[in-house]
Design a protein around this motif. Structure first.
Motif, PDB file in Angstrom:
ATOM      1  N   UNK A   1       0.801  -1.304  -0.137  1.00  0.00           N
ATOM      2  CA  UNK A   1      -0.038  -0.024  -0.038  1.00  0.00           C
ATOM      3  C   UNK A   1       0.860   1.309   0.043  1.00  0.00           C
ATOM      4  N   UNK A   2       1.694   1.146  -0.870  1.00  0.00           N
ATOM      5  CA  UNK A   2       2.428   2.530  -1.319  1.00  0.00           C
ATOM      6  C   UNK A   2       1.602   3.473  -2.110  1.00  0.00           C
ATOM      7  N   UNK A   3       1.829   4.700  -2.004  1.00  0.00           N
ATOM      8  CA  UNK A   3       1.257   5.597  -3.203  1.00  0.00           C
ATOM      9  C   UNK A   3       1.840   5.718  -4.340  1.00  0.00           C
ATOM     10  N   UNK A   4       1.342   5.205  -5.570  1.00  0.00           N
ATOM     11  CA  UNK A   4       1.924   4.888  -6.553  1.00  0.00           C
ATOM     12  C   UNK A   4       2.418   6.304  -7.232  1.00  0.00           C
TER      13      UNK A   4
ATOM     14  N   UNK B   1       3.436   8.835  -5.715  1.00  0.00           N
ATOM     15  CA  UNK B   1       4.594   9.450  -4.698  1.00  0.00           C
ATOM     16  C   UNK B   1       5.949   8.590  -5.027  1.00  0.00           C
TER      17      UNK B   1
END
Lengths: 222, 801
Positions: free
Chosen positions: A94-97, A99
């Motif tokens: 769940x990393x922000x794509x 960023x």
């Protein structure tokens, strides 16, 4: 004591009858523990972690975190509390794509209104510690799964939480990457961070200091 | 933090180029239109505001019980002057003018020009500046003329022409030299120096030269043709004029005027907006309304597409919430995205302004001023637009998106979004309705405008050109013209030529109030008086229904032909009964004799009922203005050159300035033609924006039903089945919209058509066209998007998580 769950019940209504997701859960966690939660699919591991992480509510029971009664709190205070003390690590990272690595790690600090100069120092420190300085300007899609989870953990740690909740942190990784991540958790634990992980794997559970078995949302078997 | 929001927003927009493009395109279209309309409205509101003491300037308008008795924008000759002379504590100044058209020449260069023959007060009263010359002394001597700069350029090629001479012709055909004493500086738009939108007067002559034109009836209380302005003392209003005007009229005028005329002073700052039943004002309202709707559609679009696209944002929202982002912060983040988009669109629209300016100017028939000429506070408009549109379009999606529970969001459970689905469907429905109505309106306006130019005219306009001729209003002058006419007729490619005072452009020379001999004078009706020759009916192919045509060698001035309408109006049973009957003119002894009846034709715009018409013979009534040529259709250009050549020989010193009947008609229907263009433009915009909206909605549907499609495909659904699945969803909304839009459009357009005495009946055609066009666009848009998904391997969609 870090946190304490007393007689926690959580259910959903389905066609007039209650389906229990959590049933009479009792748990006490001391600071510095490393707890593994095990159980089959659907036994409520994730739900329990979400309840502990205050992302999800419950219908009955008491939850005290650092002597504060979470069940009696308003949403706003609850979110303030977990923002301060809890970090999350997910199976799917769940990393922000949109960023970069740097910005992903920085995000929790932004939400805590940390000053720019301080943010820089903290993120730089974290990058250095996880040995990913060279990757700081890459986007998540440019990293391997293990590296992404490393970033995920770095992001969870950046706000200096007391407790890390990890939901199947190695579920999407191969065994070598898994071992590295678990090793990392162990070191963090040594440094004083309390960790609760949900896992399928006996091997991973063994890294912990205590294992809890959940059976179909039912009574925990300690 | 703010900088961070913008950075992320920017990156997000950059990543999703298609959606960003759709957003920006939609907003750009809406905002451009809004800016153009705002500038136009502002400009129209400025008219007459720049005049000196604008707040005290009034025009005296006339309300006649019977509109045929006089124009509403002119009044009795001496009225304004008497007001000032008798009530100096009320009126400080006045200006009256009489408009004439004549041939003006500088050496061999000559043109027919509009001349404003008026009081000497013109320049000082309104603070008009002269580019060259002395405003104080400009009208001191007779035979002085002040001209507009553009006319100086036209005649001399330069503006510094004070002291130069121009030759101006009077109605007897005599020429006299006038000395140019001033060149007017560019004046902002006003109703004094540019009274009419078209054919405005470029030459100003004072009444001290009036006797040359034999029209100097400034002292005649029975003369109703003077446009009259007064400037009131500070603090006085139109109400203070009421009693003085009444007193003057009672003392000086005839019984007929006393009973039929009411003078209404109108503030010049209002006059422009209010004249012709508030045409300008209504246009401004209509435009403002259209602008508002278009921008509303653009905003709705933004909302729809943003929410539609939230599927791909939902995980990010979840993560941000888990990481401690509060709802407020998320809202700000989404708002900053919409504000960035709006800013880009607005900046583009500002740049686009200079590009669209000429095009829009043509549309509304008026040049818009350039950005640099706008006052500084206009900078606020883009800023306000950005704030208003940005927040309005961003707020709803921001609130909806940020309301998802973090866990649900993380797991991509879009449960909440179903609640707002109905709202979005309603918004889409609104767009459909707007687009349908605009489209229906455009089709109907188009049909009506075509009708103006079509068969219903009552005469043939094809290959007819008209040209004004120099005046010599004497019996000899008429004979000379008739000889010239016969010469033109000998040109093989010319079918027929007619000499007349009127051409079908709604301007006729005089009204005539008369009644059937034997009836009471109270039965008198007012008819339009025409003067023409025997070739008129032939040239315009107007049917002679009974009796005989005007005679070539007629010596009796009172033998007339009348139209069918007049036959009814005078009370004859049928056209044959009218032949040989006499008509008594009010206040005159000599009766008219009807020798023929011609069929009705549209002399004025179709907004007006056809009026009773009485046509006099030019042979015995020596006034005329035009030659009308009916050319043979296949040699139009050749005949024009031929005529020009002959013209130079027959009437040296004047030029053949011709106009096709089509152009004359287009002038008559300027407003309608503009309206048609505006309707088409709005249609295009509305359609564009609505289609963008549909595009966004389809994208959402597909996004949400990706898995469903895959499963259906595995179960054996064909591409067609899947396309239909989505088409059905939208056609239901379209269907409901049609039910609302059609009656609404019908009602709106019927009330517009009611303005016209002659109009089309609304058929099914406009509705079918609109429904078909929008329906097929929708289906094509849906199929384009679904096909891609429908063809792709279902495994790809099923595998995800």
């Amino acid at each position: 004591m870090l946190l304490e769950l007393n007689h926690i019940f959580k259910w959903v209504s389905q066609g007039g009858s209650r389906v229990f997701l959590l049933k009479d859960i009792n748990l006490q966690v001391e600071e510095g523990e490393f707890i593994s939660i095990m159980g089959p699919s659907g036994s409520g591991k994730s739900t329990l972690l979400n309840v502990i992480g205050m992302l999800d509510g419950f219908q009955e029971g008491e939850y005290n975190f650092l002597e504060e009664s979470v069940h009696a709190m308003k949403e706003k205070n609850r979110s303030k509390l977990y923002k301060e003390y809890i970090g999350f690590v997910f199976q799917a990272y769940h990393l922000i794509d949109e960023l970069t690595v740097y910005e992903n790690i920085e995000t929790p600090l932004l939400y805590k209104n940390v000053k720019s100069s301080e943010r820089k120092a903290l993120v730089a420190d974290m990058l250095d510690r996880f040995n990913i300085v060279g990757k700081k300007d890459l986007f998540p899609s440019q990293l391997s799964g293990g590296q992404q989870q490393l970033v995920g953990i770095a992001r969870a740690l950046i706000a200096k939480p007391k407790l890390i909740l990890a939901d199947e942190p190695t579920g999407n990784l191969n065994s070598k990457q898994s071992e590295e991540i678990m090793q990392l958790f162990k070191e963090l634990n040594k440094e004083g961070v309390t960790i609760i992980q949900a896992t399928h794997s006996e091997l991973n559970a063994a890294y912990g200091s205590r294992t809890i078995h959940l059976l179909d949302g039912g009574r925990n078997n300690i | 933090m703010i900088r961070n929001y913008f950075k992320i927003a920017w990156r997000n927009l950059k990543k999703k180029k298609l959606y960003t493009a759709i957003h920006i395109l939609g907003l750009f279209a809406g905002i451009s239109f809004a800016i153009l309309i705002t500038v136009f409205i502002w400009q129209e509101l400025q008219v007459n505001n720049k005049l000196k003491n604008a707040g005290q300037q009034y025009i005296l308008t006339s309300q006649w019980k019977n509109p045929n008795m006089g124009a509403d924008f002119t009044t009795l000759g001496p009225l304004a002057e008497s007001l000032k002379d008798n009530y100096p504590q009320l009126v400080t100044n006045y200006y009256r003018w009489d408009g004439i058209t004549s041939v003006i020449a500088n050496g061999n260069t000559n043109f027919r020009e509009g001349i404003q023959l008026g009081d000497e007060s013109l320049l000082k009263m309104y603070g008009f500046n002269l580019l060259h010359g002395n405003a104080e002394k400009a009208f001191n001597n007779p035979f002085s003329v002040v001209i507009k700069a553009e006319k100086a350029l036209k005649f001399f090629g330069k503006t510094d022409v004070v002291g130069e001479a121009l030759t101006i012709q009077n109605f007897e055909g005599e020429n006299h030299e006038f000395t140019i004493t001033g060149v007017l500086n560019e004046i902002s738009e006003n109703s004094v120096s540019q009274f009419f939108e078209k054919e405005d007067n470029g030459f100003f002559i004072a009444k001290n030269s009036g006797s040359f034109f034999d029209r100097a009836k400034f002292q005649d209380w029975e003369s109703r043709i003077f446009v009259s302005f007064v400037e009131l003392q500070p603090g006085k209003t139109a109400k203070d004029l009421e009693i003085p005007i009444q007193k003057l009229i009672n003392t000086h005028t005839s019984e007929e005027i006393k009973q039929n005329l009411q003078i209404v002073p109108v503030k010049l700052t209002d006059y422009y907006l209010e004249k012709d039943n508030g045409t300008v004002k209504r246009l401004l309202y209509t435009l403002a309304f259209i602008g508002l709707f278009i921008i509303l559609m653009a905003i709705i679009n933004f909302i729809n597409i943003s929410i539609s696209h939230s599927g791909s944002r939902i995980r990010e929202i979840g993560i941000r919430k888990v990481l401690g982002g509060r709802r407020k912060q998320l809202i700000i983040q989404f708002l900053s995205e919409s504000i960035i988009l709006t800013t880009i669109a607005t900046l583009m629209a500002c740049i686009g302004y200079s590009l669209f300016r000429p095009w829009f100017g043509e549309l509304i028939g008026k040049e818009l001023i350039s950005f640099s000429q706008l006052p500084a506070y206009f900078l606020l408009i883009p800023i306000l637009l950005i704030a208003f549109v940005g927040i309005l379009s961003g707020l709803y999606p921001a609130v909806i998106l940020s309301s998802y529970k973090s866990i649900d969001a993380l797991n991509r459970k879009l449960k909440n979004s179903f609640g707002s689905e109905n709202l979005r469907k309603a918004l889409l429905g609104f767009q459909y309705i707007t687009a349908l109505i605009v489209l229906i309106a455009a089709v109907i306006v188009g049909q009506q405008v075509n009708y103006f130019f079509g068969k219903g005219l009552g005469y043939e306009k094809e290959s007819v050109v008209t040209a004004a001729v120099p005046r010599d209003w004497t019996p000899e002058g008429v004979q000379k013209m008739k000889t010239i006419r016969d010469n033109f007729e000998k040109i093989p490619s010319v079918e027929s030529v007619s000499l007349s005072y009127e051409i079908p452009n709604s301007n006729n020379g005089f009204q005539i109030t008369s009644f059937k001999a034997g009836e009471k004078p109270e039965m008198a009706i007012t008819a339009q008086g025409f003067v023409a020759d025997e070739a008129y009916l032939e040239t315009y192919k107007i049917l002679l229904l009974a009796g005989e045509n005007l005679q070539a060698d007629e010596s009796n001035a009172n033998n007339v032909v009348i139209n069918k309408k007049a036959v009814e109006a005078y009370g004859f049973k049928n056209v044959n009964e009218a032949i040989g009957q006499q008509l008594n003119i009010l206040g005159e002894d000599e009766p008219l004799t009807v020798i023929g009846v011609f069929d009705d034709f549209h002399f004025e715009s179709m907004q007006q009922q056809i009026k009773p018409q009485v046509m006099f013979n030019v042979n015995a009534n020596a006034i005329y203005r035009y030659f009308s040529f009916k050319l043979k259709p296949n040699a139009v250009n050749k005949s024009l050159t031929e005529i020009d050549k002959q013209w130079q020989v027959l009437m040296p010193g004047t030029s053949f300035e011709y106009k096709f009947m089509d152009e004359t008609l287009a002038n008559l229907y300027t407003r309608e033609i503009r309206f048609k263009k505006a309707a088409n433009t709005s249609t295009l915009l509305a359609l564009l924006i609505a289609l963008l909206g549909i595009f966004g909605m389809v994208a959402l549907s597909i996004d949400k039903r990706l898995k469903e499609i895959a499963i259906r495909k595995v179960l054996g659904a064909s591409v067609k089945n899947i396309g239909y699945l989505f088409v059905k969803e939208f056609l239901i909304i379209l269907g409901i919209s049609i039910f609302i839009a059609c009656p609404l459009g019908y009602w709106l357009m019927q009330s517009w058509l009611d303005n016209y005495a002659y109009r089309i009946t609304i058929g099914l055609n406009p509705f079918i066209t609109a429904i078909f066009l929008i329906g097929s666009c929708t289906v094509i848009l849906i199929l384009l998007q679904t096909l891609k998904i429908a063809i792709s391997n279902p495994v790809n969609s099923l595998r995800a998580e």
